[in-house]
Write an enzyme that holds these catalytic residues in place. Structure first.
Site, PDB file in Angstrom:
ATOM      1  N   SER A 184      -1.702  71.297  36.293  1.00  0.00           N
ATOM      2  CA  SER A 184      -3.086  71.555  35.823  1.00  0.00           C
ATOM      3  C   SER A 184      -3.857  72.420  36.825  1.00  0.00           C
ATOM      4  O   SER A 184      -4.707  73.223  36.430  1.00  0.00           O
ATOM      5  CB  SER A 184      -3.828  70.247  35.524  1.00  0.00           C
ATOM      6  OG  SER A 184      -4.164  69.592  36.719  1.00  0.00           O
TER       7      SER A 184
ATOM      8  N   ARG B 284       7.048  68.449  47.588  1.00  0.00           N
ATOM      9  CA  ARG B 284       8.154  68.470  48.540  1.00  0.00           C
ATOM     10  C   ARG B 284       7.574  68.697  49.928  1.00  0.00           C
ATOM     11  O   ARG B 284       6.674  69.542  50.104  1.00  0.00           O
ATOM     12  CB  ARG B 284       9.130  69.633  48.264  1.00  0.00           C
ATOM     13  CG  ARG B 284       9.837  69.587  46.951  1.00  0.00           C
ATOM     14  CD  ARG B 284      10.754  68.411  46.772  1.00  0.00           C
ATOM     15  NE  ARG B 284      11.878  68.338  47.703  1.00  0.00           N
ATOM     16  CZ  ARG B 284      12.623  67.242  47.870  1.00  0.00           C
ATOM     17  NH1 ARG B 284      12.334  66.134  47.234  1.00  0.00           N
ATOM     18  NH2 ARG B 284      13.638  67.254  48.713  1.00  0.00           N
TER      19      ARG B 284
ATOM     20  N   HIS C 270      -5.173  68.608  48.356  1.00  0.00           N
ATOM     21  CA  HIS C 270      -4.883  67.187  48.552  1.00  0.00           C
ATOM     22  C   HIS C 270      -6.030  66.389  47.927  1.00  0.00           C
ATOM     23  O   HIS C 270      -7.207  66.717  48.151  1.00  0.00           O
ATOM     24  CB  HIS C 270      -4.769  66.894  50.058  1.00  0.00           C
ATOM     25  CG  HIS C 270      -4.470  65.460  50.337  1.00  0.00           C
ATOM     26  ND1 HIS C 270      -3.226  64.899  50.073  1.00  0.00           N
ATOM     27  CD2 HIS C 270      -5.250  64.459  50.820  1.00  0.00           C
ATOM     28  CE1 HIS C 270      -3.271  63.618  50.400  1.00  0.00           C
ATOM     29  NE2 HIS C 270      -4.481  63.339  50.852  1.00  0.00           N
TER      30      HIS C 270
ATOM     31  N   LEU D  23       1.607  66.727  58.100  1.00  0.00           N
ATOM     32  CA  LEU D  23       1.391  66.423  56.680  1.00  0.00           C
ATOM     33  C   LEU D  23      -0.113  66.295  56.382  1.00  0.00           C
ATOM     34  O   LEU D  23      -0.807  65.478  57.005  1.00  0.00           O
ATOM     35  CB  LEU D  23       2.106  65.110  56.311  1.00  0.00           C
ATOM     36  CG  LEU D  23       1.932  64.671  54.858  1.00  0.00           C
ATOM     37  CD1 LEU D  23       2.703  65.583  53.904  1.00  0.00           C
ATOM     38  CD2 LEU D  23       2.363  63.214  54.676  1.00  0.00           C
TER      39      LEU D  23
END
Ligand code: GAR
Length: 254
Positions: free
Chosen positions: A57, A131, A149, A184
């Site tokens: 989306s 990933r 995020h 991350l």
């Protein structure tokens, strides 16, 4: 008199042959013009490559905005390719590089790099790309890879962000677009969108409130980076106050 006519005919034939000689030349010139124009376009067009894993989306929101704002015509920004690491992920003519087909993360990334490189992208957009990328892949495209995020980083890196925001008693939650670094969800922040957290919220209702604000935020961040309005310098996202205003998006009650 007769000789005159013969001479004129000869002259006329010579002119014809001159004209004929020039005709292919002018065609060749047109062809050259086209080629030069194509090369010119190629050099000034900036390619955007989008990587997806799931429903896509955010990719669709970027594509919609790129079309409605005519990024190609106005800014020379082209969404050149969509690459999915899952064969069934939806997307416009998505190229699949299925991670399960490769024995190691490195082998998968080699294949991914081979799929990306021909486009010489100005920006690589991770749009729900699930990933984890290796340090060397991230270093290869430093300052060019963006991620979204679903949390107000540096709060809640990782998974289950909506539930964690509810559990922590947050009154606001949001999404963050950042440069991808080897940490991350830890790269320099480009833009954020903010929504309220209500007492009645579940992770689904909160995710549903946030998603349209991801869709408003991500295209603007992609455009700003592609246009060089935001740059990664010494680990920081550098931009003007005006651009920063534009990349802070707040929820509005309809
Ligand atoms: C989005 O909500 C995005 O913020 C999140 O995945 C969803 C993908 O949706 N990304 C992450 O959690 C990355 N850590 P989409 O495929 O419909 O764009």
């Amino acid at each position: 008199m007769q000789q005159n006519t013969i001479q004129k005919r000869q002259e006329s034939e010579e002119n014809d042959s001159v004209r004929l000689k020039y005709r292919p030349l002018s065609c060749a010139l047109d062809f050259d013009k086209c080629r030069i124009y194509a090369l010119f376009l190629n050099n000034i067009m900036k390619n955007i490559v989008v990587l997806i894993s799931g429903r896509g989306s955010n990719f669709e929101a970027i594509l919609r905005t790129a079309r409605s704002e005519d990024w190609e015509g106005r800014f020379g920004l082209k969404i050149a390719a969509v690459i999915s690491n899952r064969p069934l992920a939806k997307g416009l003519d998505a190229v699949a590089v299925d991670h399960k087909a490769y024995p190691t993360r490195e082998a998968f990334e080699e294949a991914l790099t081979a799929a990306i490189e021909p486009y010489k992208p100005a920006v690589i957009v991770l749009a729900g790309f699930m990933r984890i990328l290796t340090e060397s892949f991230v270093a290869r495209w430093e300052g060019k890879i963006l991620n979204i995020h679903p949390a107000l980083l540096p709060l809640f890196p990782g998974l289950d962000t909506h539930q964690r925001a509810i559990d922590a008693g947050c009154r606001v939650h949001g999404s963050t677009v950042h440069f991808v670094s080897s940490v991350l969800d830890g790269g320099a922040i480009i833009g954020q969108s903010v929504v309220p957290v209500l007492p009645s919220d579940t992770d689904e209702t909160l995710a549903a409130r946030l998603l349209p604000y991801e869709h408003k935020l991500y295209p603007q961040c992609v455009k700003a980076v592609a246009l060089g309005e935001v740059k990664l310098i010494d680990g920081k996202a550098v931009m003007s106050d005006e651009v920063a205003h534009h990349l802070a998006i707040f929820w509005r009650k309809d």
